[in-house]
Scaffold this active site. Structure first.
Site, PDB file in Angstrom:
ATOM      1  N   GLY A  79       6.315 -38.821  29.666  1.00 50.74           N
ATOM      2  CA  GLY A  79       6.081 -40.032  28.637  1.00 50.74           C
ATOM      3  C   GLY A  79       6.013 -41.295  29.393  1.00 50.74           C
ATOM      4  O   GLY A  79       5.995 -41.264  30.724  1.00 50.74           O
ATOM      5  N   CYS A  80       5.489 -42.166  28.699  1.00 48.30           N
ATOM      6  CA  CYS A  80       5.047 -43.423  29.485  1.00 48.30           C
ATOM      7  C   CYS A  80       6.274 -44.215  29.541  1.00 48.30           C
ATOM      8  O   CYS A  80       6.228 -44.728  30.881  1.00 48.30           O
ATOM      9  CB  CYS A  80       4.165 -44.475  28.310  1.00 48.30           C
TER      10      CYS A  80
END
Lengths: 346, 346, 346, 346
Positions: free
Chosen positions: C148-149
């Site tokens: 994920g970011c």
């Protein structure tokens, strides 16, 4: 205190109306309706109103609209025309912020809005709510068609020239720029921050619904048929929330007029039109949250093209503020009541 | 590898040049100068370049400019004209991104730029660096005057119409909108975020320096005297960093032309001009960071006003990218070398 | 040339993947799918790609995914887990950019994502695609779970401290700020420009899905059980399109370490992690469009709280760029191939 | 009507003061000074005020400050301390919006502000103007030190916890985010739109001047020495004009408290502090232009870290609005007089 209703309160226009009316000393909002959000507190959608109002959205069919002195419609186009006849019959005065009653010609309406008009007999009964043109008629009106945002900015820019027959009506151009709030609060990809920020584009160049509304107003001012007005209207989307900037062009048909003086005189008694000094460039931020329209007139290099710049807040003078101004006129209040807000800057 | 120098590297144009040249396979930047920041690492001012280059700003008078094959000037107006004659004498080819050599008429230059020109004899020697017009001349040029940002967007929009004598040259209007980077990296109150964000305004309506540059180019294309071109030019400041959108208007003097086809044919061989399909609205974000100019031509309601929309990145096709395109032409590289960047979106 | 497929190409992550892969010298995108936009040209949705690709969106069930060497899933959570087993069975390698294979524990997955996991047997088979941790495993992986970011930004900030057992694992705080593109291209009121511009707010303070992913990674680095890591994770929405800034805090459990040197040594061989000089403040714009993570470590007033600042582009190192980096590792290409893009600034 | 003076009126704080005071029913601004802009109309710099006021900037040494009932200083740090003693001697009450009188310890002041204090004897005489703490003292104060913007947001967030001795004073973290207007109207490259838009960064991590001010306030609330408070304070610059969001963290030293109730009770009588319902995320836009501070308290996953979110408008509750609130208290007006403005949204 007058009893006021708002039909369609979830959009930006309805919320702006509510913000203005909550601060208005003579208006009491007794109902604000929404089909989608019925029962929900308005302040949940509009956190700025938390602590200011405890209103909840009413179901449209349960709202006490008939008990109101005046009802605003802040609904999508085509909704008001179905409900307004009933309200008028009950003696309720109406201001419609949508386009339902702006055009006089039902055929033209059907053509631009893609559906037949539901009550064409009201089109001539409705008064076009641009106070700078129709103040007298608005006083007695039962039904006011509140102007569109672009039409407000463009007409106020061009009316002095047209009234005084100074421009070639076949040469008019309105290059307009709007903040994104003009597109409403709908869940559309096209108005996401990621699609509109750091971006600038034109739209609707082939034909925008505000075009016939503007032409109708200009033709009336010039006392000519609408076929005699050729306006090229190009709207653009600007990466900001609020504000319209209209840059209007025309060929002067008469030389030698002192345009600055003409504009100043034309609007000298208008509380919400500010003609700026010569060489000015009005800024949209200077009217944000306010009902003012600021205008500057230029004649670059003294040639025969006149350039008029006008700025408004599309949600105030271009919608809710002008609607409250119309309400003030209709109900006999001072025209500026509740509308003397200074833009917050920066 | 060709040896390249950049004079005036702290501004946005100089930095953009550097970014493009660092990725160019045939160019080696041997010096980038700055009086104010001499000795400082470029990457301190432009953190995107950290790890990409270890260049430091050189003192202008110590920079090895004479050893370069080609020198770019990204300096304020009036600087290049003092240094260019010396460099040319040493056989260094020059591309000036400022306005020093854009106008052919020294008197006109003096009038618009407020100072006498320092080497008027070079004004006819310089080649105006719009490759879509002057590609052949640019190949052999010793001195190229890189066009201004607005002039690039407006000329590319109007040239096909004028070349084919389709518009009334007395009726031209260019309503242009620029991002704030067009105003440069100077420390000015007027370009602070707090003064420009959430705001839109026109400026320079009385007369902008890019006006005579555009008129000169249009007159040449139409093979008429500049007095025969009447252009109303109104620039606006838009709350975004990059991008120019030009909305150009003219009265068609000939009816019945297929304008879409005309534009497509006119630019069919141009690597950096994209004529979009009919009914398109080009967006500035679609060219951000790229050297493309995207154009759409409209004839609203089939009337006699033509509307041409064009978008560029003011720092790329409007400045540094076009300069690299000119360099490629001058040095015999493929014209697109180092310039095939796709805009990052969103 | 390797044959590449993208499942779910209309979102920002899919489009960014396409942009990167179109410029990749060893990858050929043979299909990009979309249920909603099948048949439409990709360049209509992403005008920056006009002229760069003529790809159209394929129907998911007709796309030649089985013929690909590698398929990226850029779909909503829960989609990949249904299709990946079939592709793996056909020998196609997969990188999933959604969360389907990020957590090892199927129960934890079900709890945070609100649905049972469809193929829990693959959770240990999948390799967590953070190259700075798992480069070796990624080389041979058939299925990579792209991080994920937020987890990318936070783990890269904290890993050096945790690997060297320098911080109290019960004291960790990650205060993260993301641009709006992190919320995707869905038509939601909450991500309209009018709702997010000129506004800043936290969200998901009660618990965000990236929390267990980060804790899992930190626990593994510290070789402790996930219960031993207490991380307070507060994400915020920032009025910009791209970028994540993570501000991470921890109590130092060991005094006297030269943290600057520690970070520099830890990442000395990493092509996409830039440890900035002491006293630096990394800026999100410096990595926009690039695959870099820039990090600065601070120990304010020499007290026992360490502050680590890290920035990434959420759509590049936080999604599509890291996915391409993983592809490069999996397919034996140089890790930086196609990813050496410099941020465009300003 | 009380006679009011503003010293230093060109900055954003001075202009915001003027905007608020022009709408205040009991205040008359008799002079606003500026050395740089003397003689110029205020409305030229602040176009929102056009038509609202015809005030011009006075020369500081010619302004009738001694005839005022109360004078605000909206000057850079170090200016007020030179002029205030004279005004106090003439019986004029003063509110300083700069930092000159915020710290009690002259040595600490000298250390953080880089110059010796000019009248250290006034440091204990001045009342720190946070009404939620010092309302009684402010009533009789001759000299009020208006709090800084970050200190207002952070103290209001943490005071309830500290007053009730619920957090470990060695564990405090304030991660704060400010709009760009906090940096003032100075012509600095660092606050240009092109440098701050589409960007997010921390600054001053090594030590920011607001740190000792906050620590002083928290120590006083906890009735401990300032050495006993360890606060890590990390400010960030956010790409918007107005607004501060403080995200504050602490380790709970006592378990089982109903924090929601505690906060609600603590601020139950405060007109300008809004404790939001459990699970809320206050938004900066909800207080833009208003004097409110909105607060939400969270205990994520029921662990021992408390997270308090608070938002203010940095120019209103963080500066000019709080100053007017202090003026109201000092002059015996209702505390909300002239400050009941609703944020404009969107």
């Amino acid at each position: 205190m007058k009893r006021i209703g708002i039909v369609g309160g979830t959009g930006y226009t309805g919320a702006e109306l509510l913000r203005l009316l909550l601060a208005h000393p003579e208006a009491e909002v007794v109902t604000i309706t929404s089909r989608a959000e019925q029962g929900r507190e308005v302040a949940e959608l509009y956190p700025n109103l938390r602590g200011i109002t405890s209103l909840r959205f009413d179901r449209p069919d349960e709202a006490p609209l008939a008990d109101c002195d005046l009802v605003f419609f802040a609904t999508p186009n085509g909704v008001a025309m179905k409900q307004v006849p009933g309200l008028l019959a009950q003696g309720v005065r109406v201001i419609d912020l949508a386009a339902d009653f702006r055009l006089h010609d039902a055929n033209q309406w059907a053509e631009w809005y893609g559906q037949p008009h539901h009550c064409p007999e009201l089109l001539d009964f409705a008064v076009y709510g641009l106070p700078e043109v129709n103040r007298q008629l608005i006083q007695e009106a039962q039904l006011v068609a509140n102007p569109g945002c672009y039409p407000t900015a463009v007409q106020l820019a061009l009316l002095p020239l047209i009234k005084h027959k100074l421009v070639d009506l076949q040469s008019l151009i309105a290059d307009t720029k709007s903040g994104v709030s003009g597109a409403g609060r709908g869940a559309n990809v096209g108005t996401l921050l990621c699609e509109t920020s750091e971006n600038f584009k034109a739209y609707g160049v082939a034909g925008h619904r505000h075009l016939p509304e503007i032409v109708q107003g200009l033709a009336q001012a010039g006392q000519v048929d609408i076929q005699q007005v050729a306006l090229t209207f190009v709207p653009h989307l600007t990466p900001m929330i609020r504000g319209i900037h209209a840059t209007c062009y025309g060929k002067l048909s008469v030389a030698g007029t002192n345009l600055q003086e003409l504009f100043e005189q034309h609007y000298i008694h208008e509380p919400f039109v500010d003609v700026m000094p010569a060489s000015s460039h009005p800024e949209t931020r200077s009217v944000k949250g306010s009902n003012l329209c600021r205008i500057a007139v230029h004649q670059p290099l003294q040639k025969d093209t006149v350039v008029v710049l006008s700025v408004i807040d599309n949600l105030v003078k271009g919608a809710a503020g002008q609607a409250v101004q119309n309400m003030n006129i209709m109900l006999g209040f001072p025209e500026q009541l509740g509308l003397q807000v200074t833009a917050v800057l920066p």
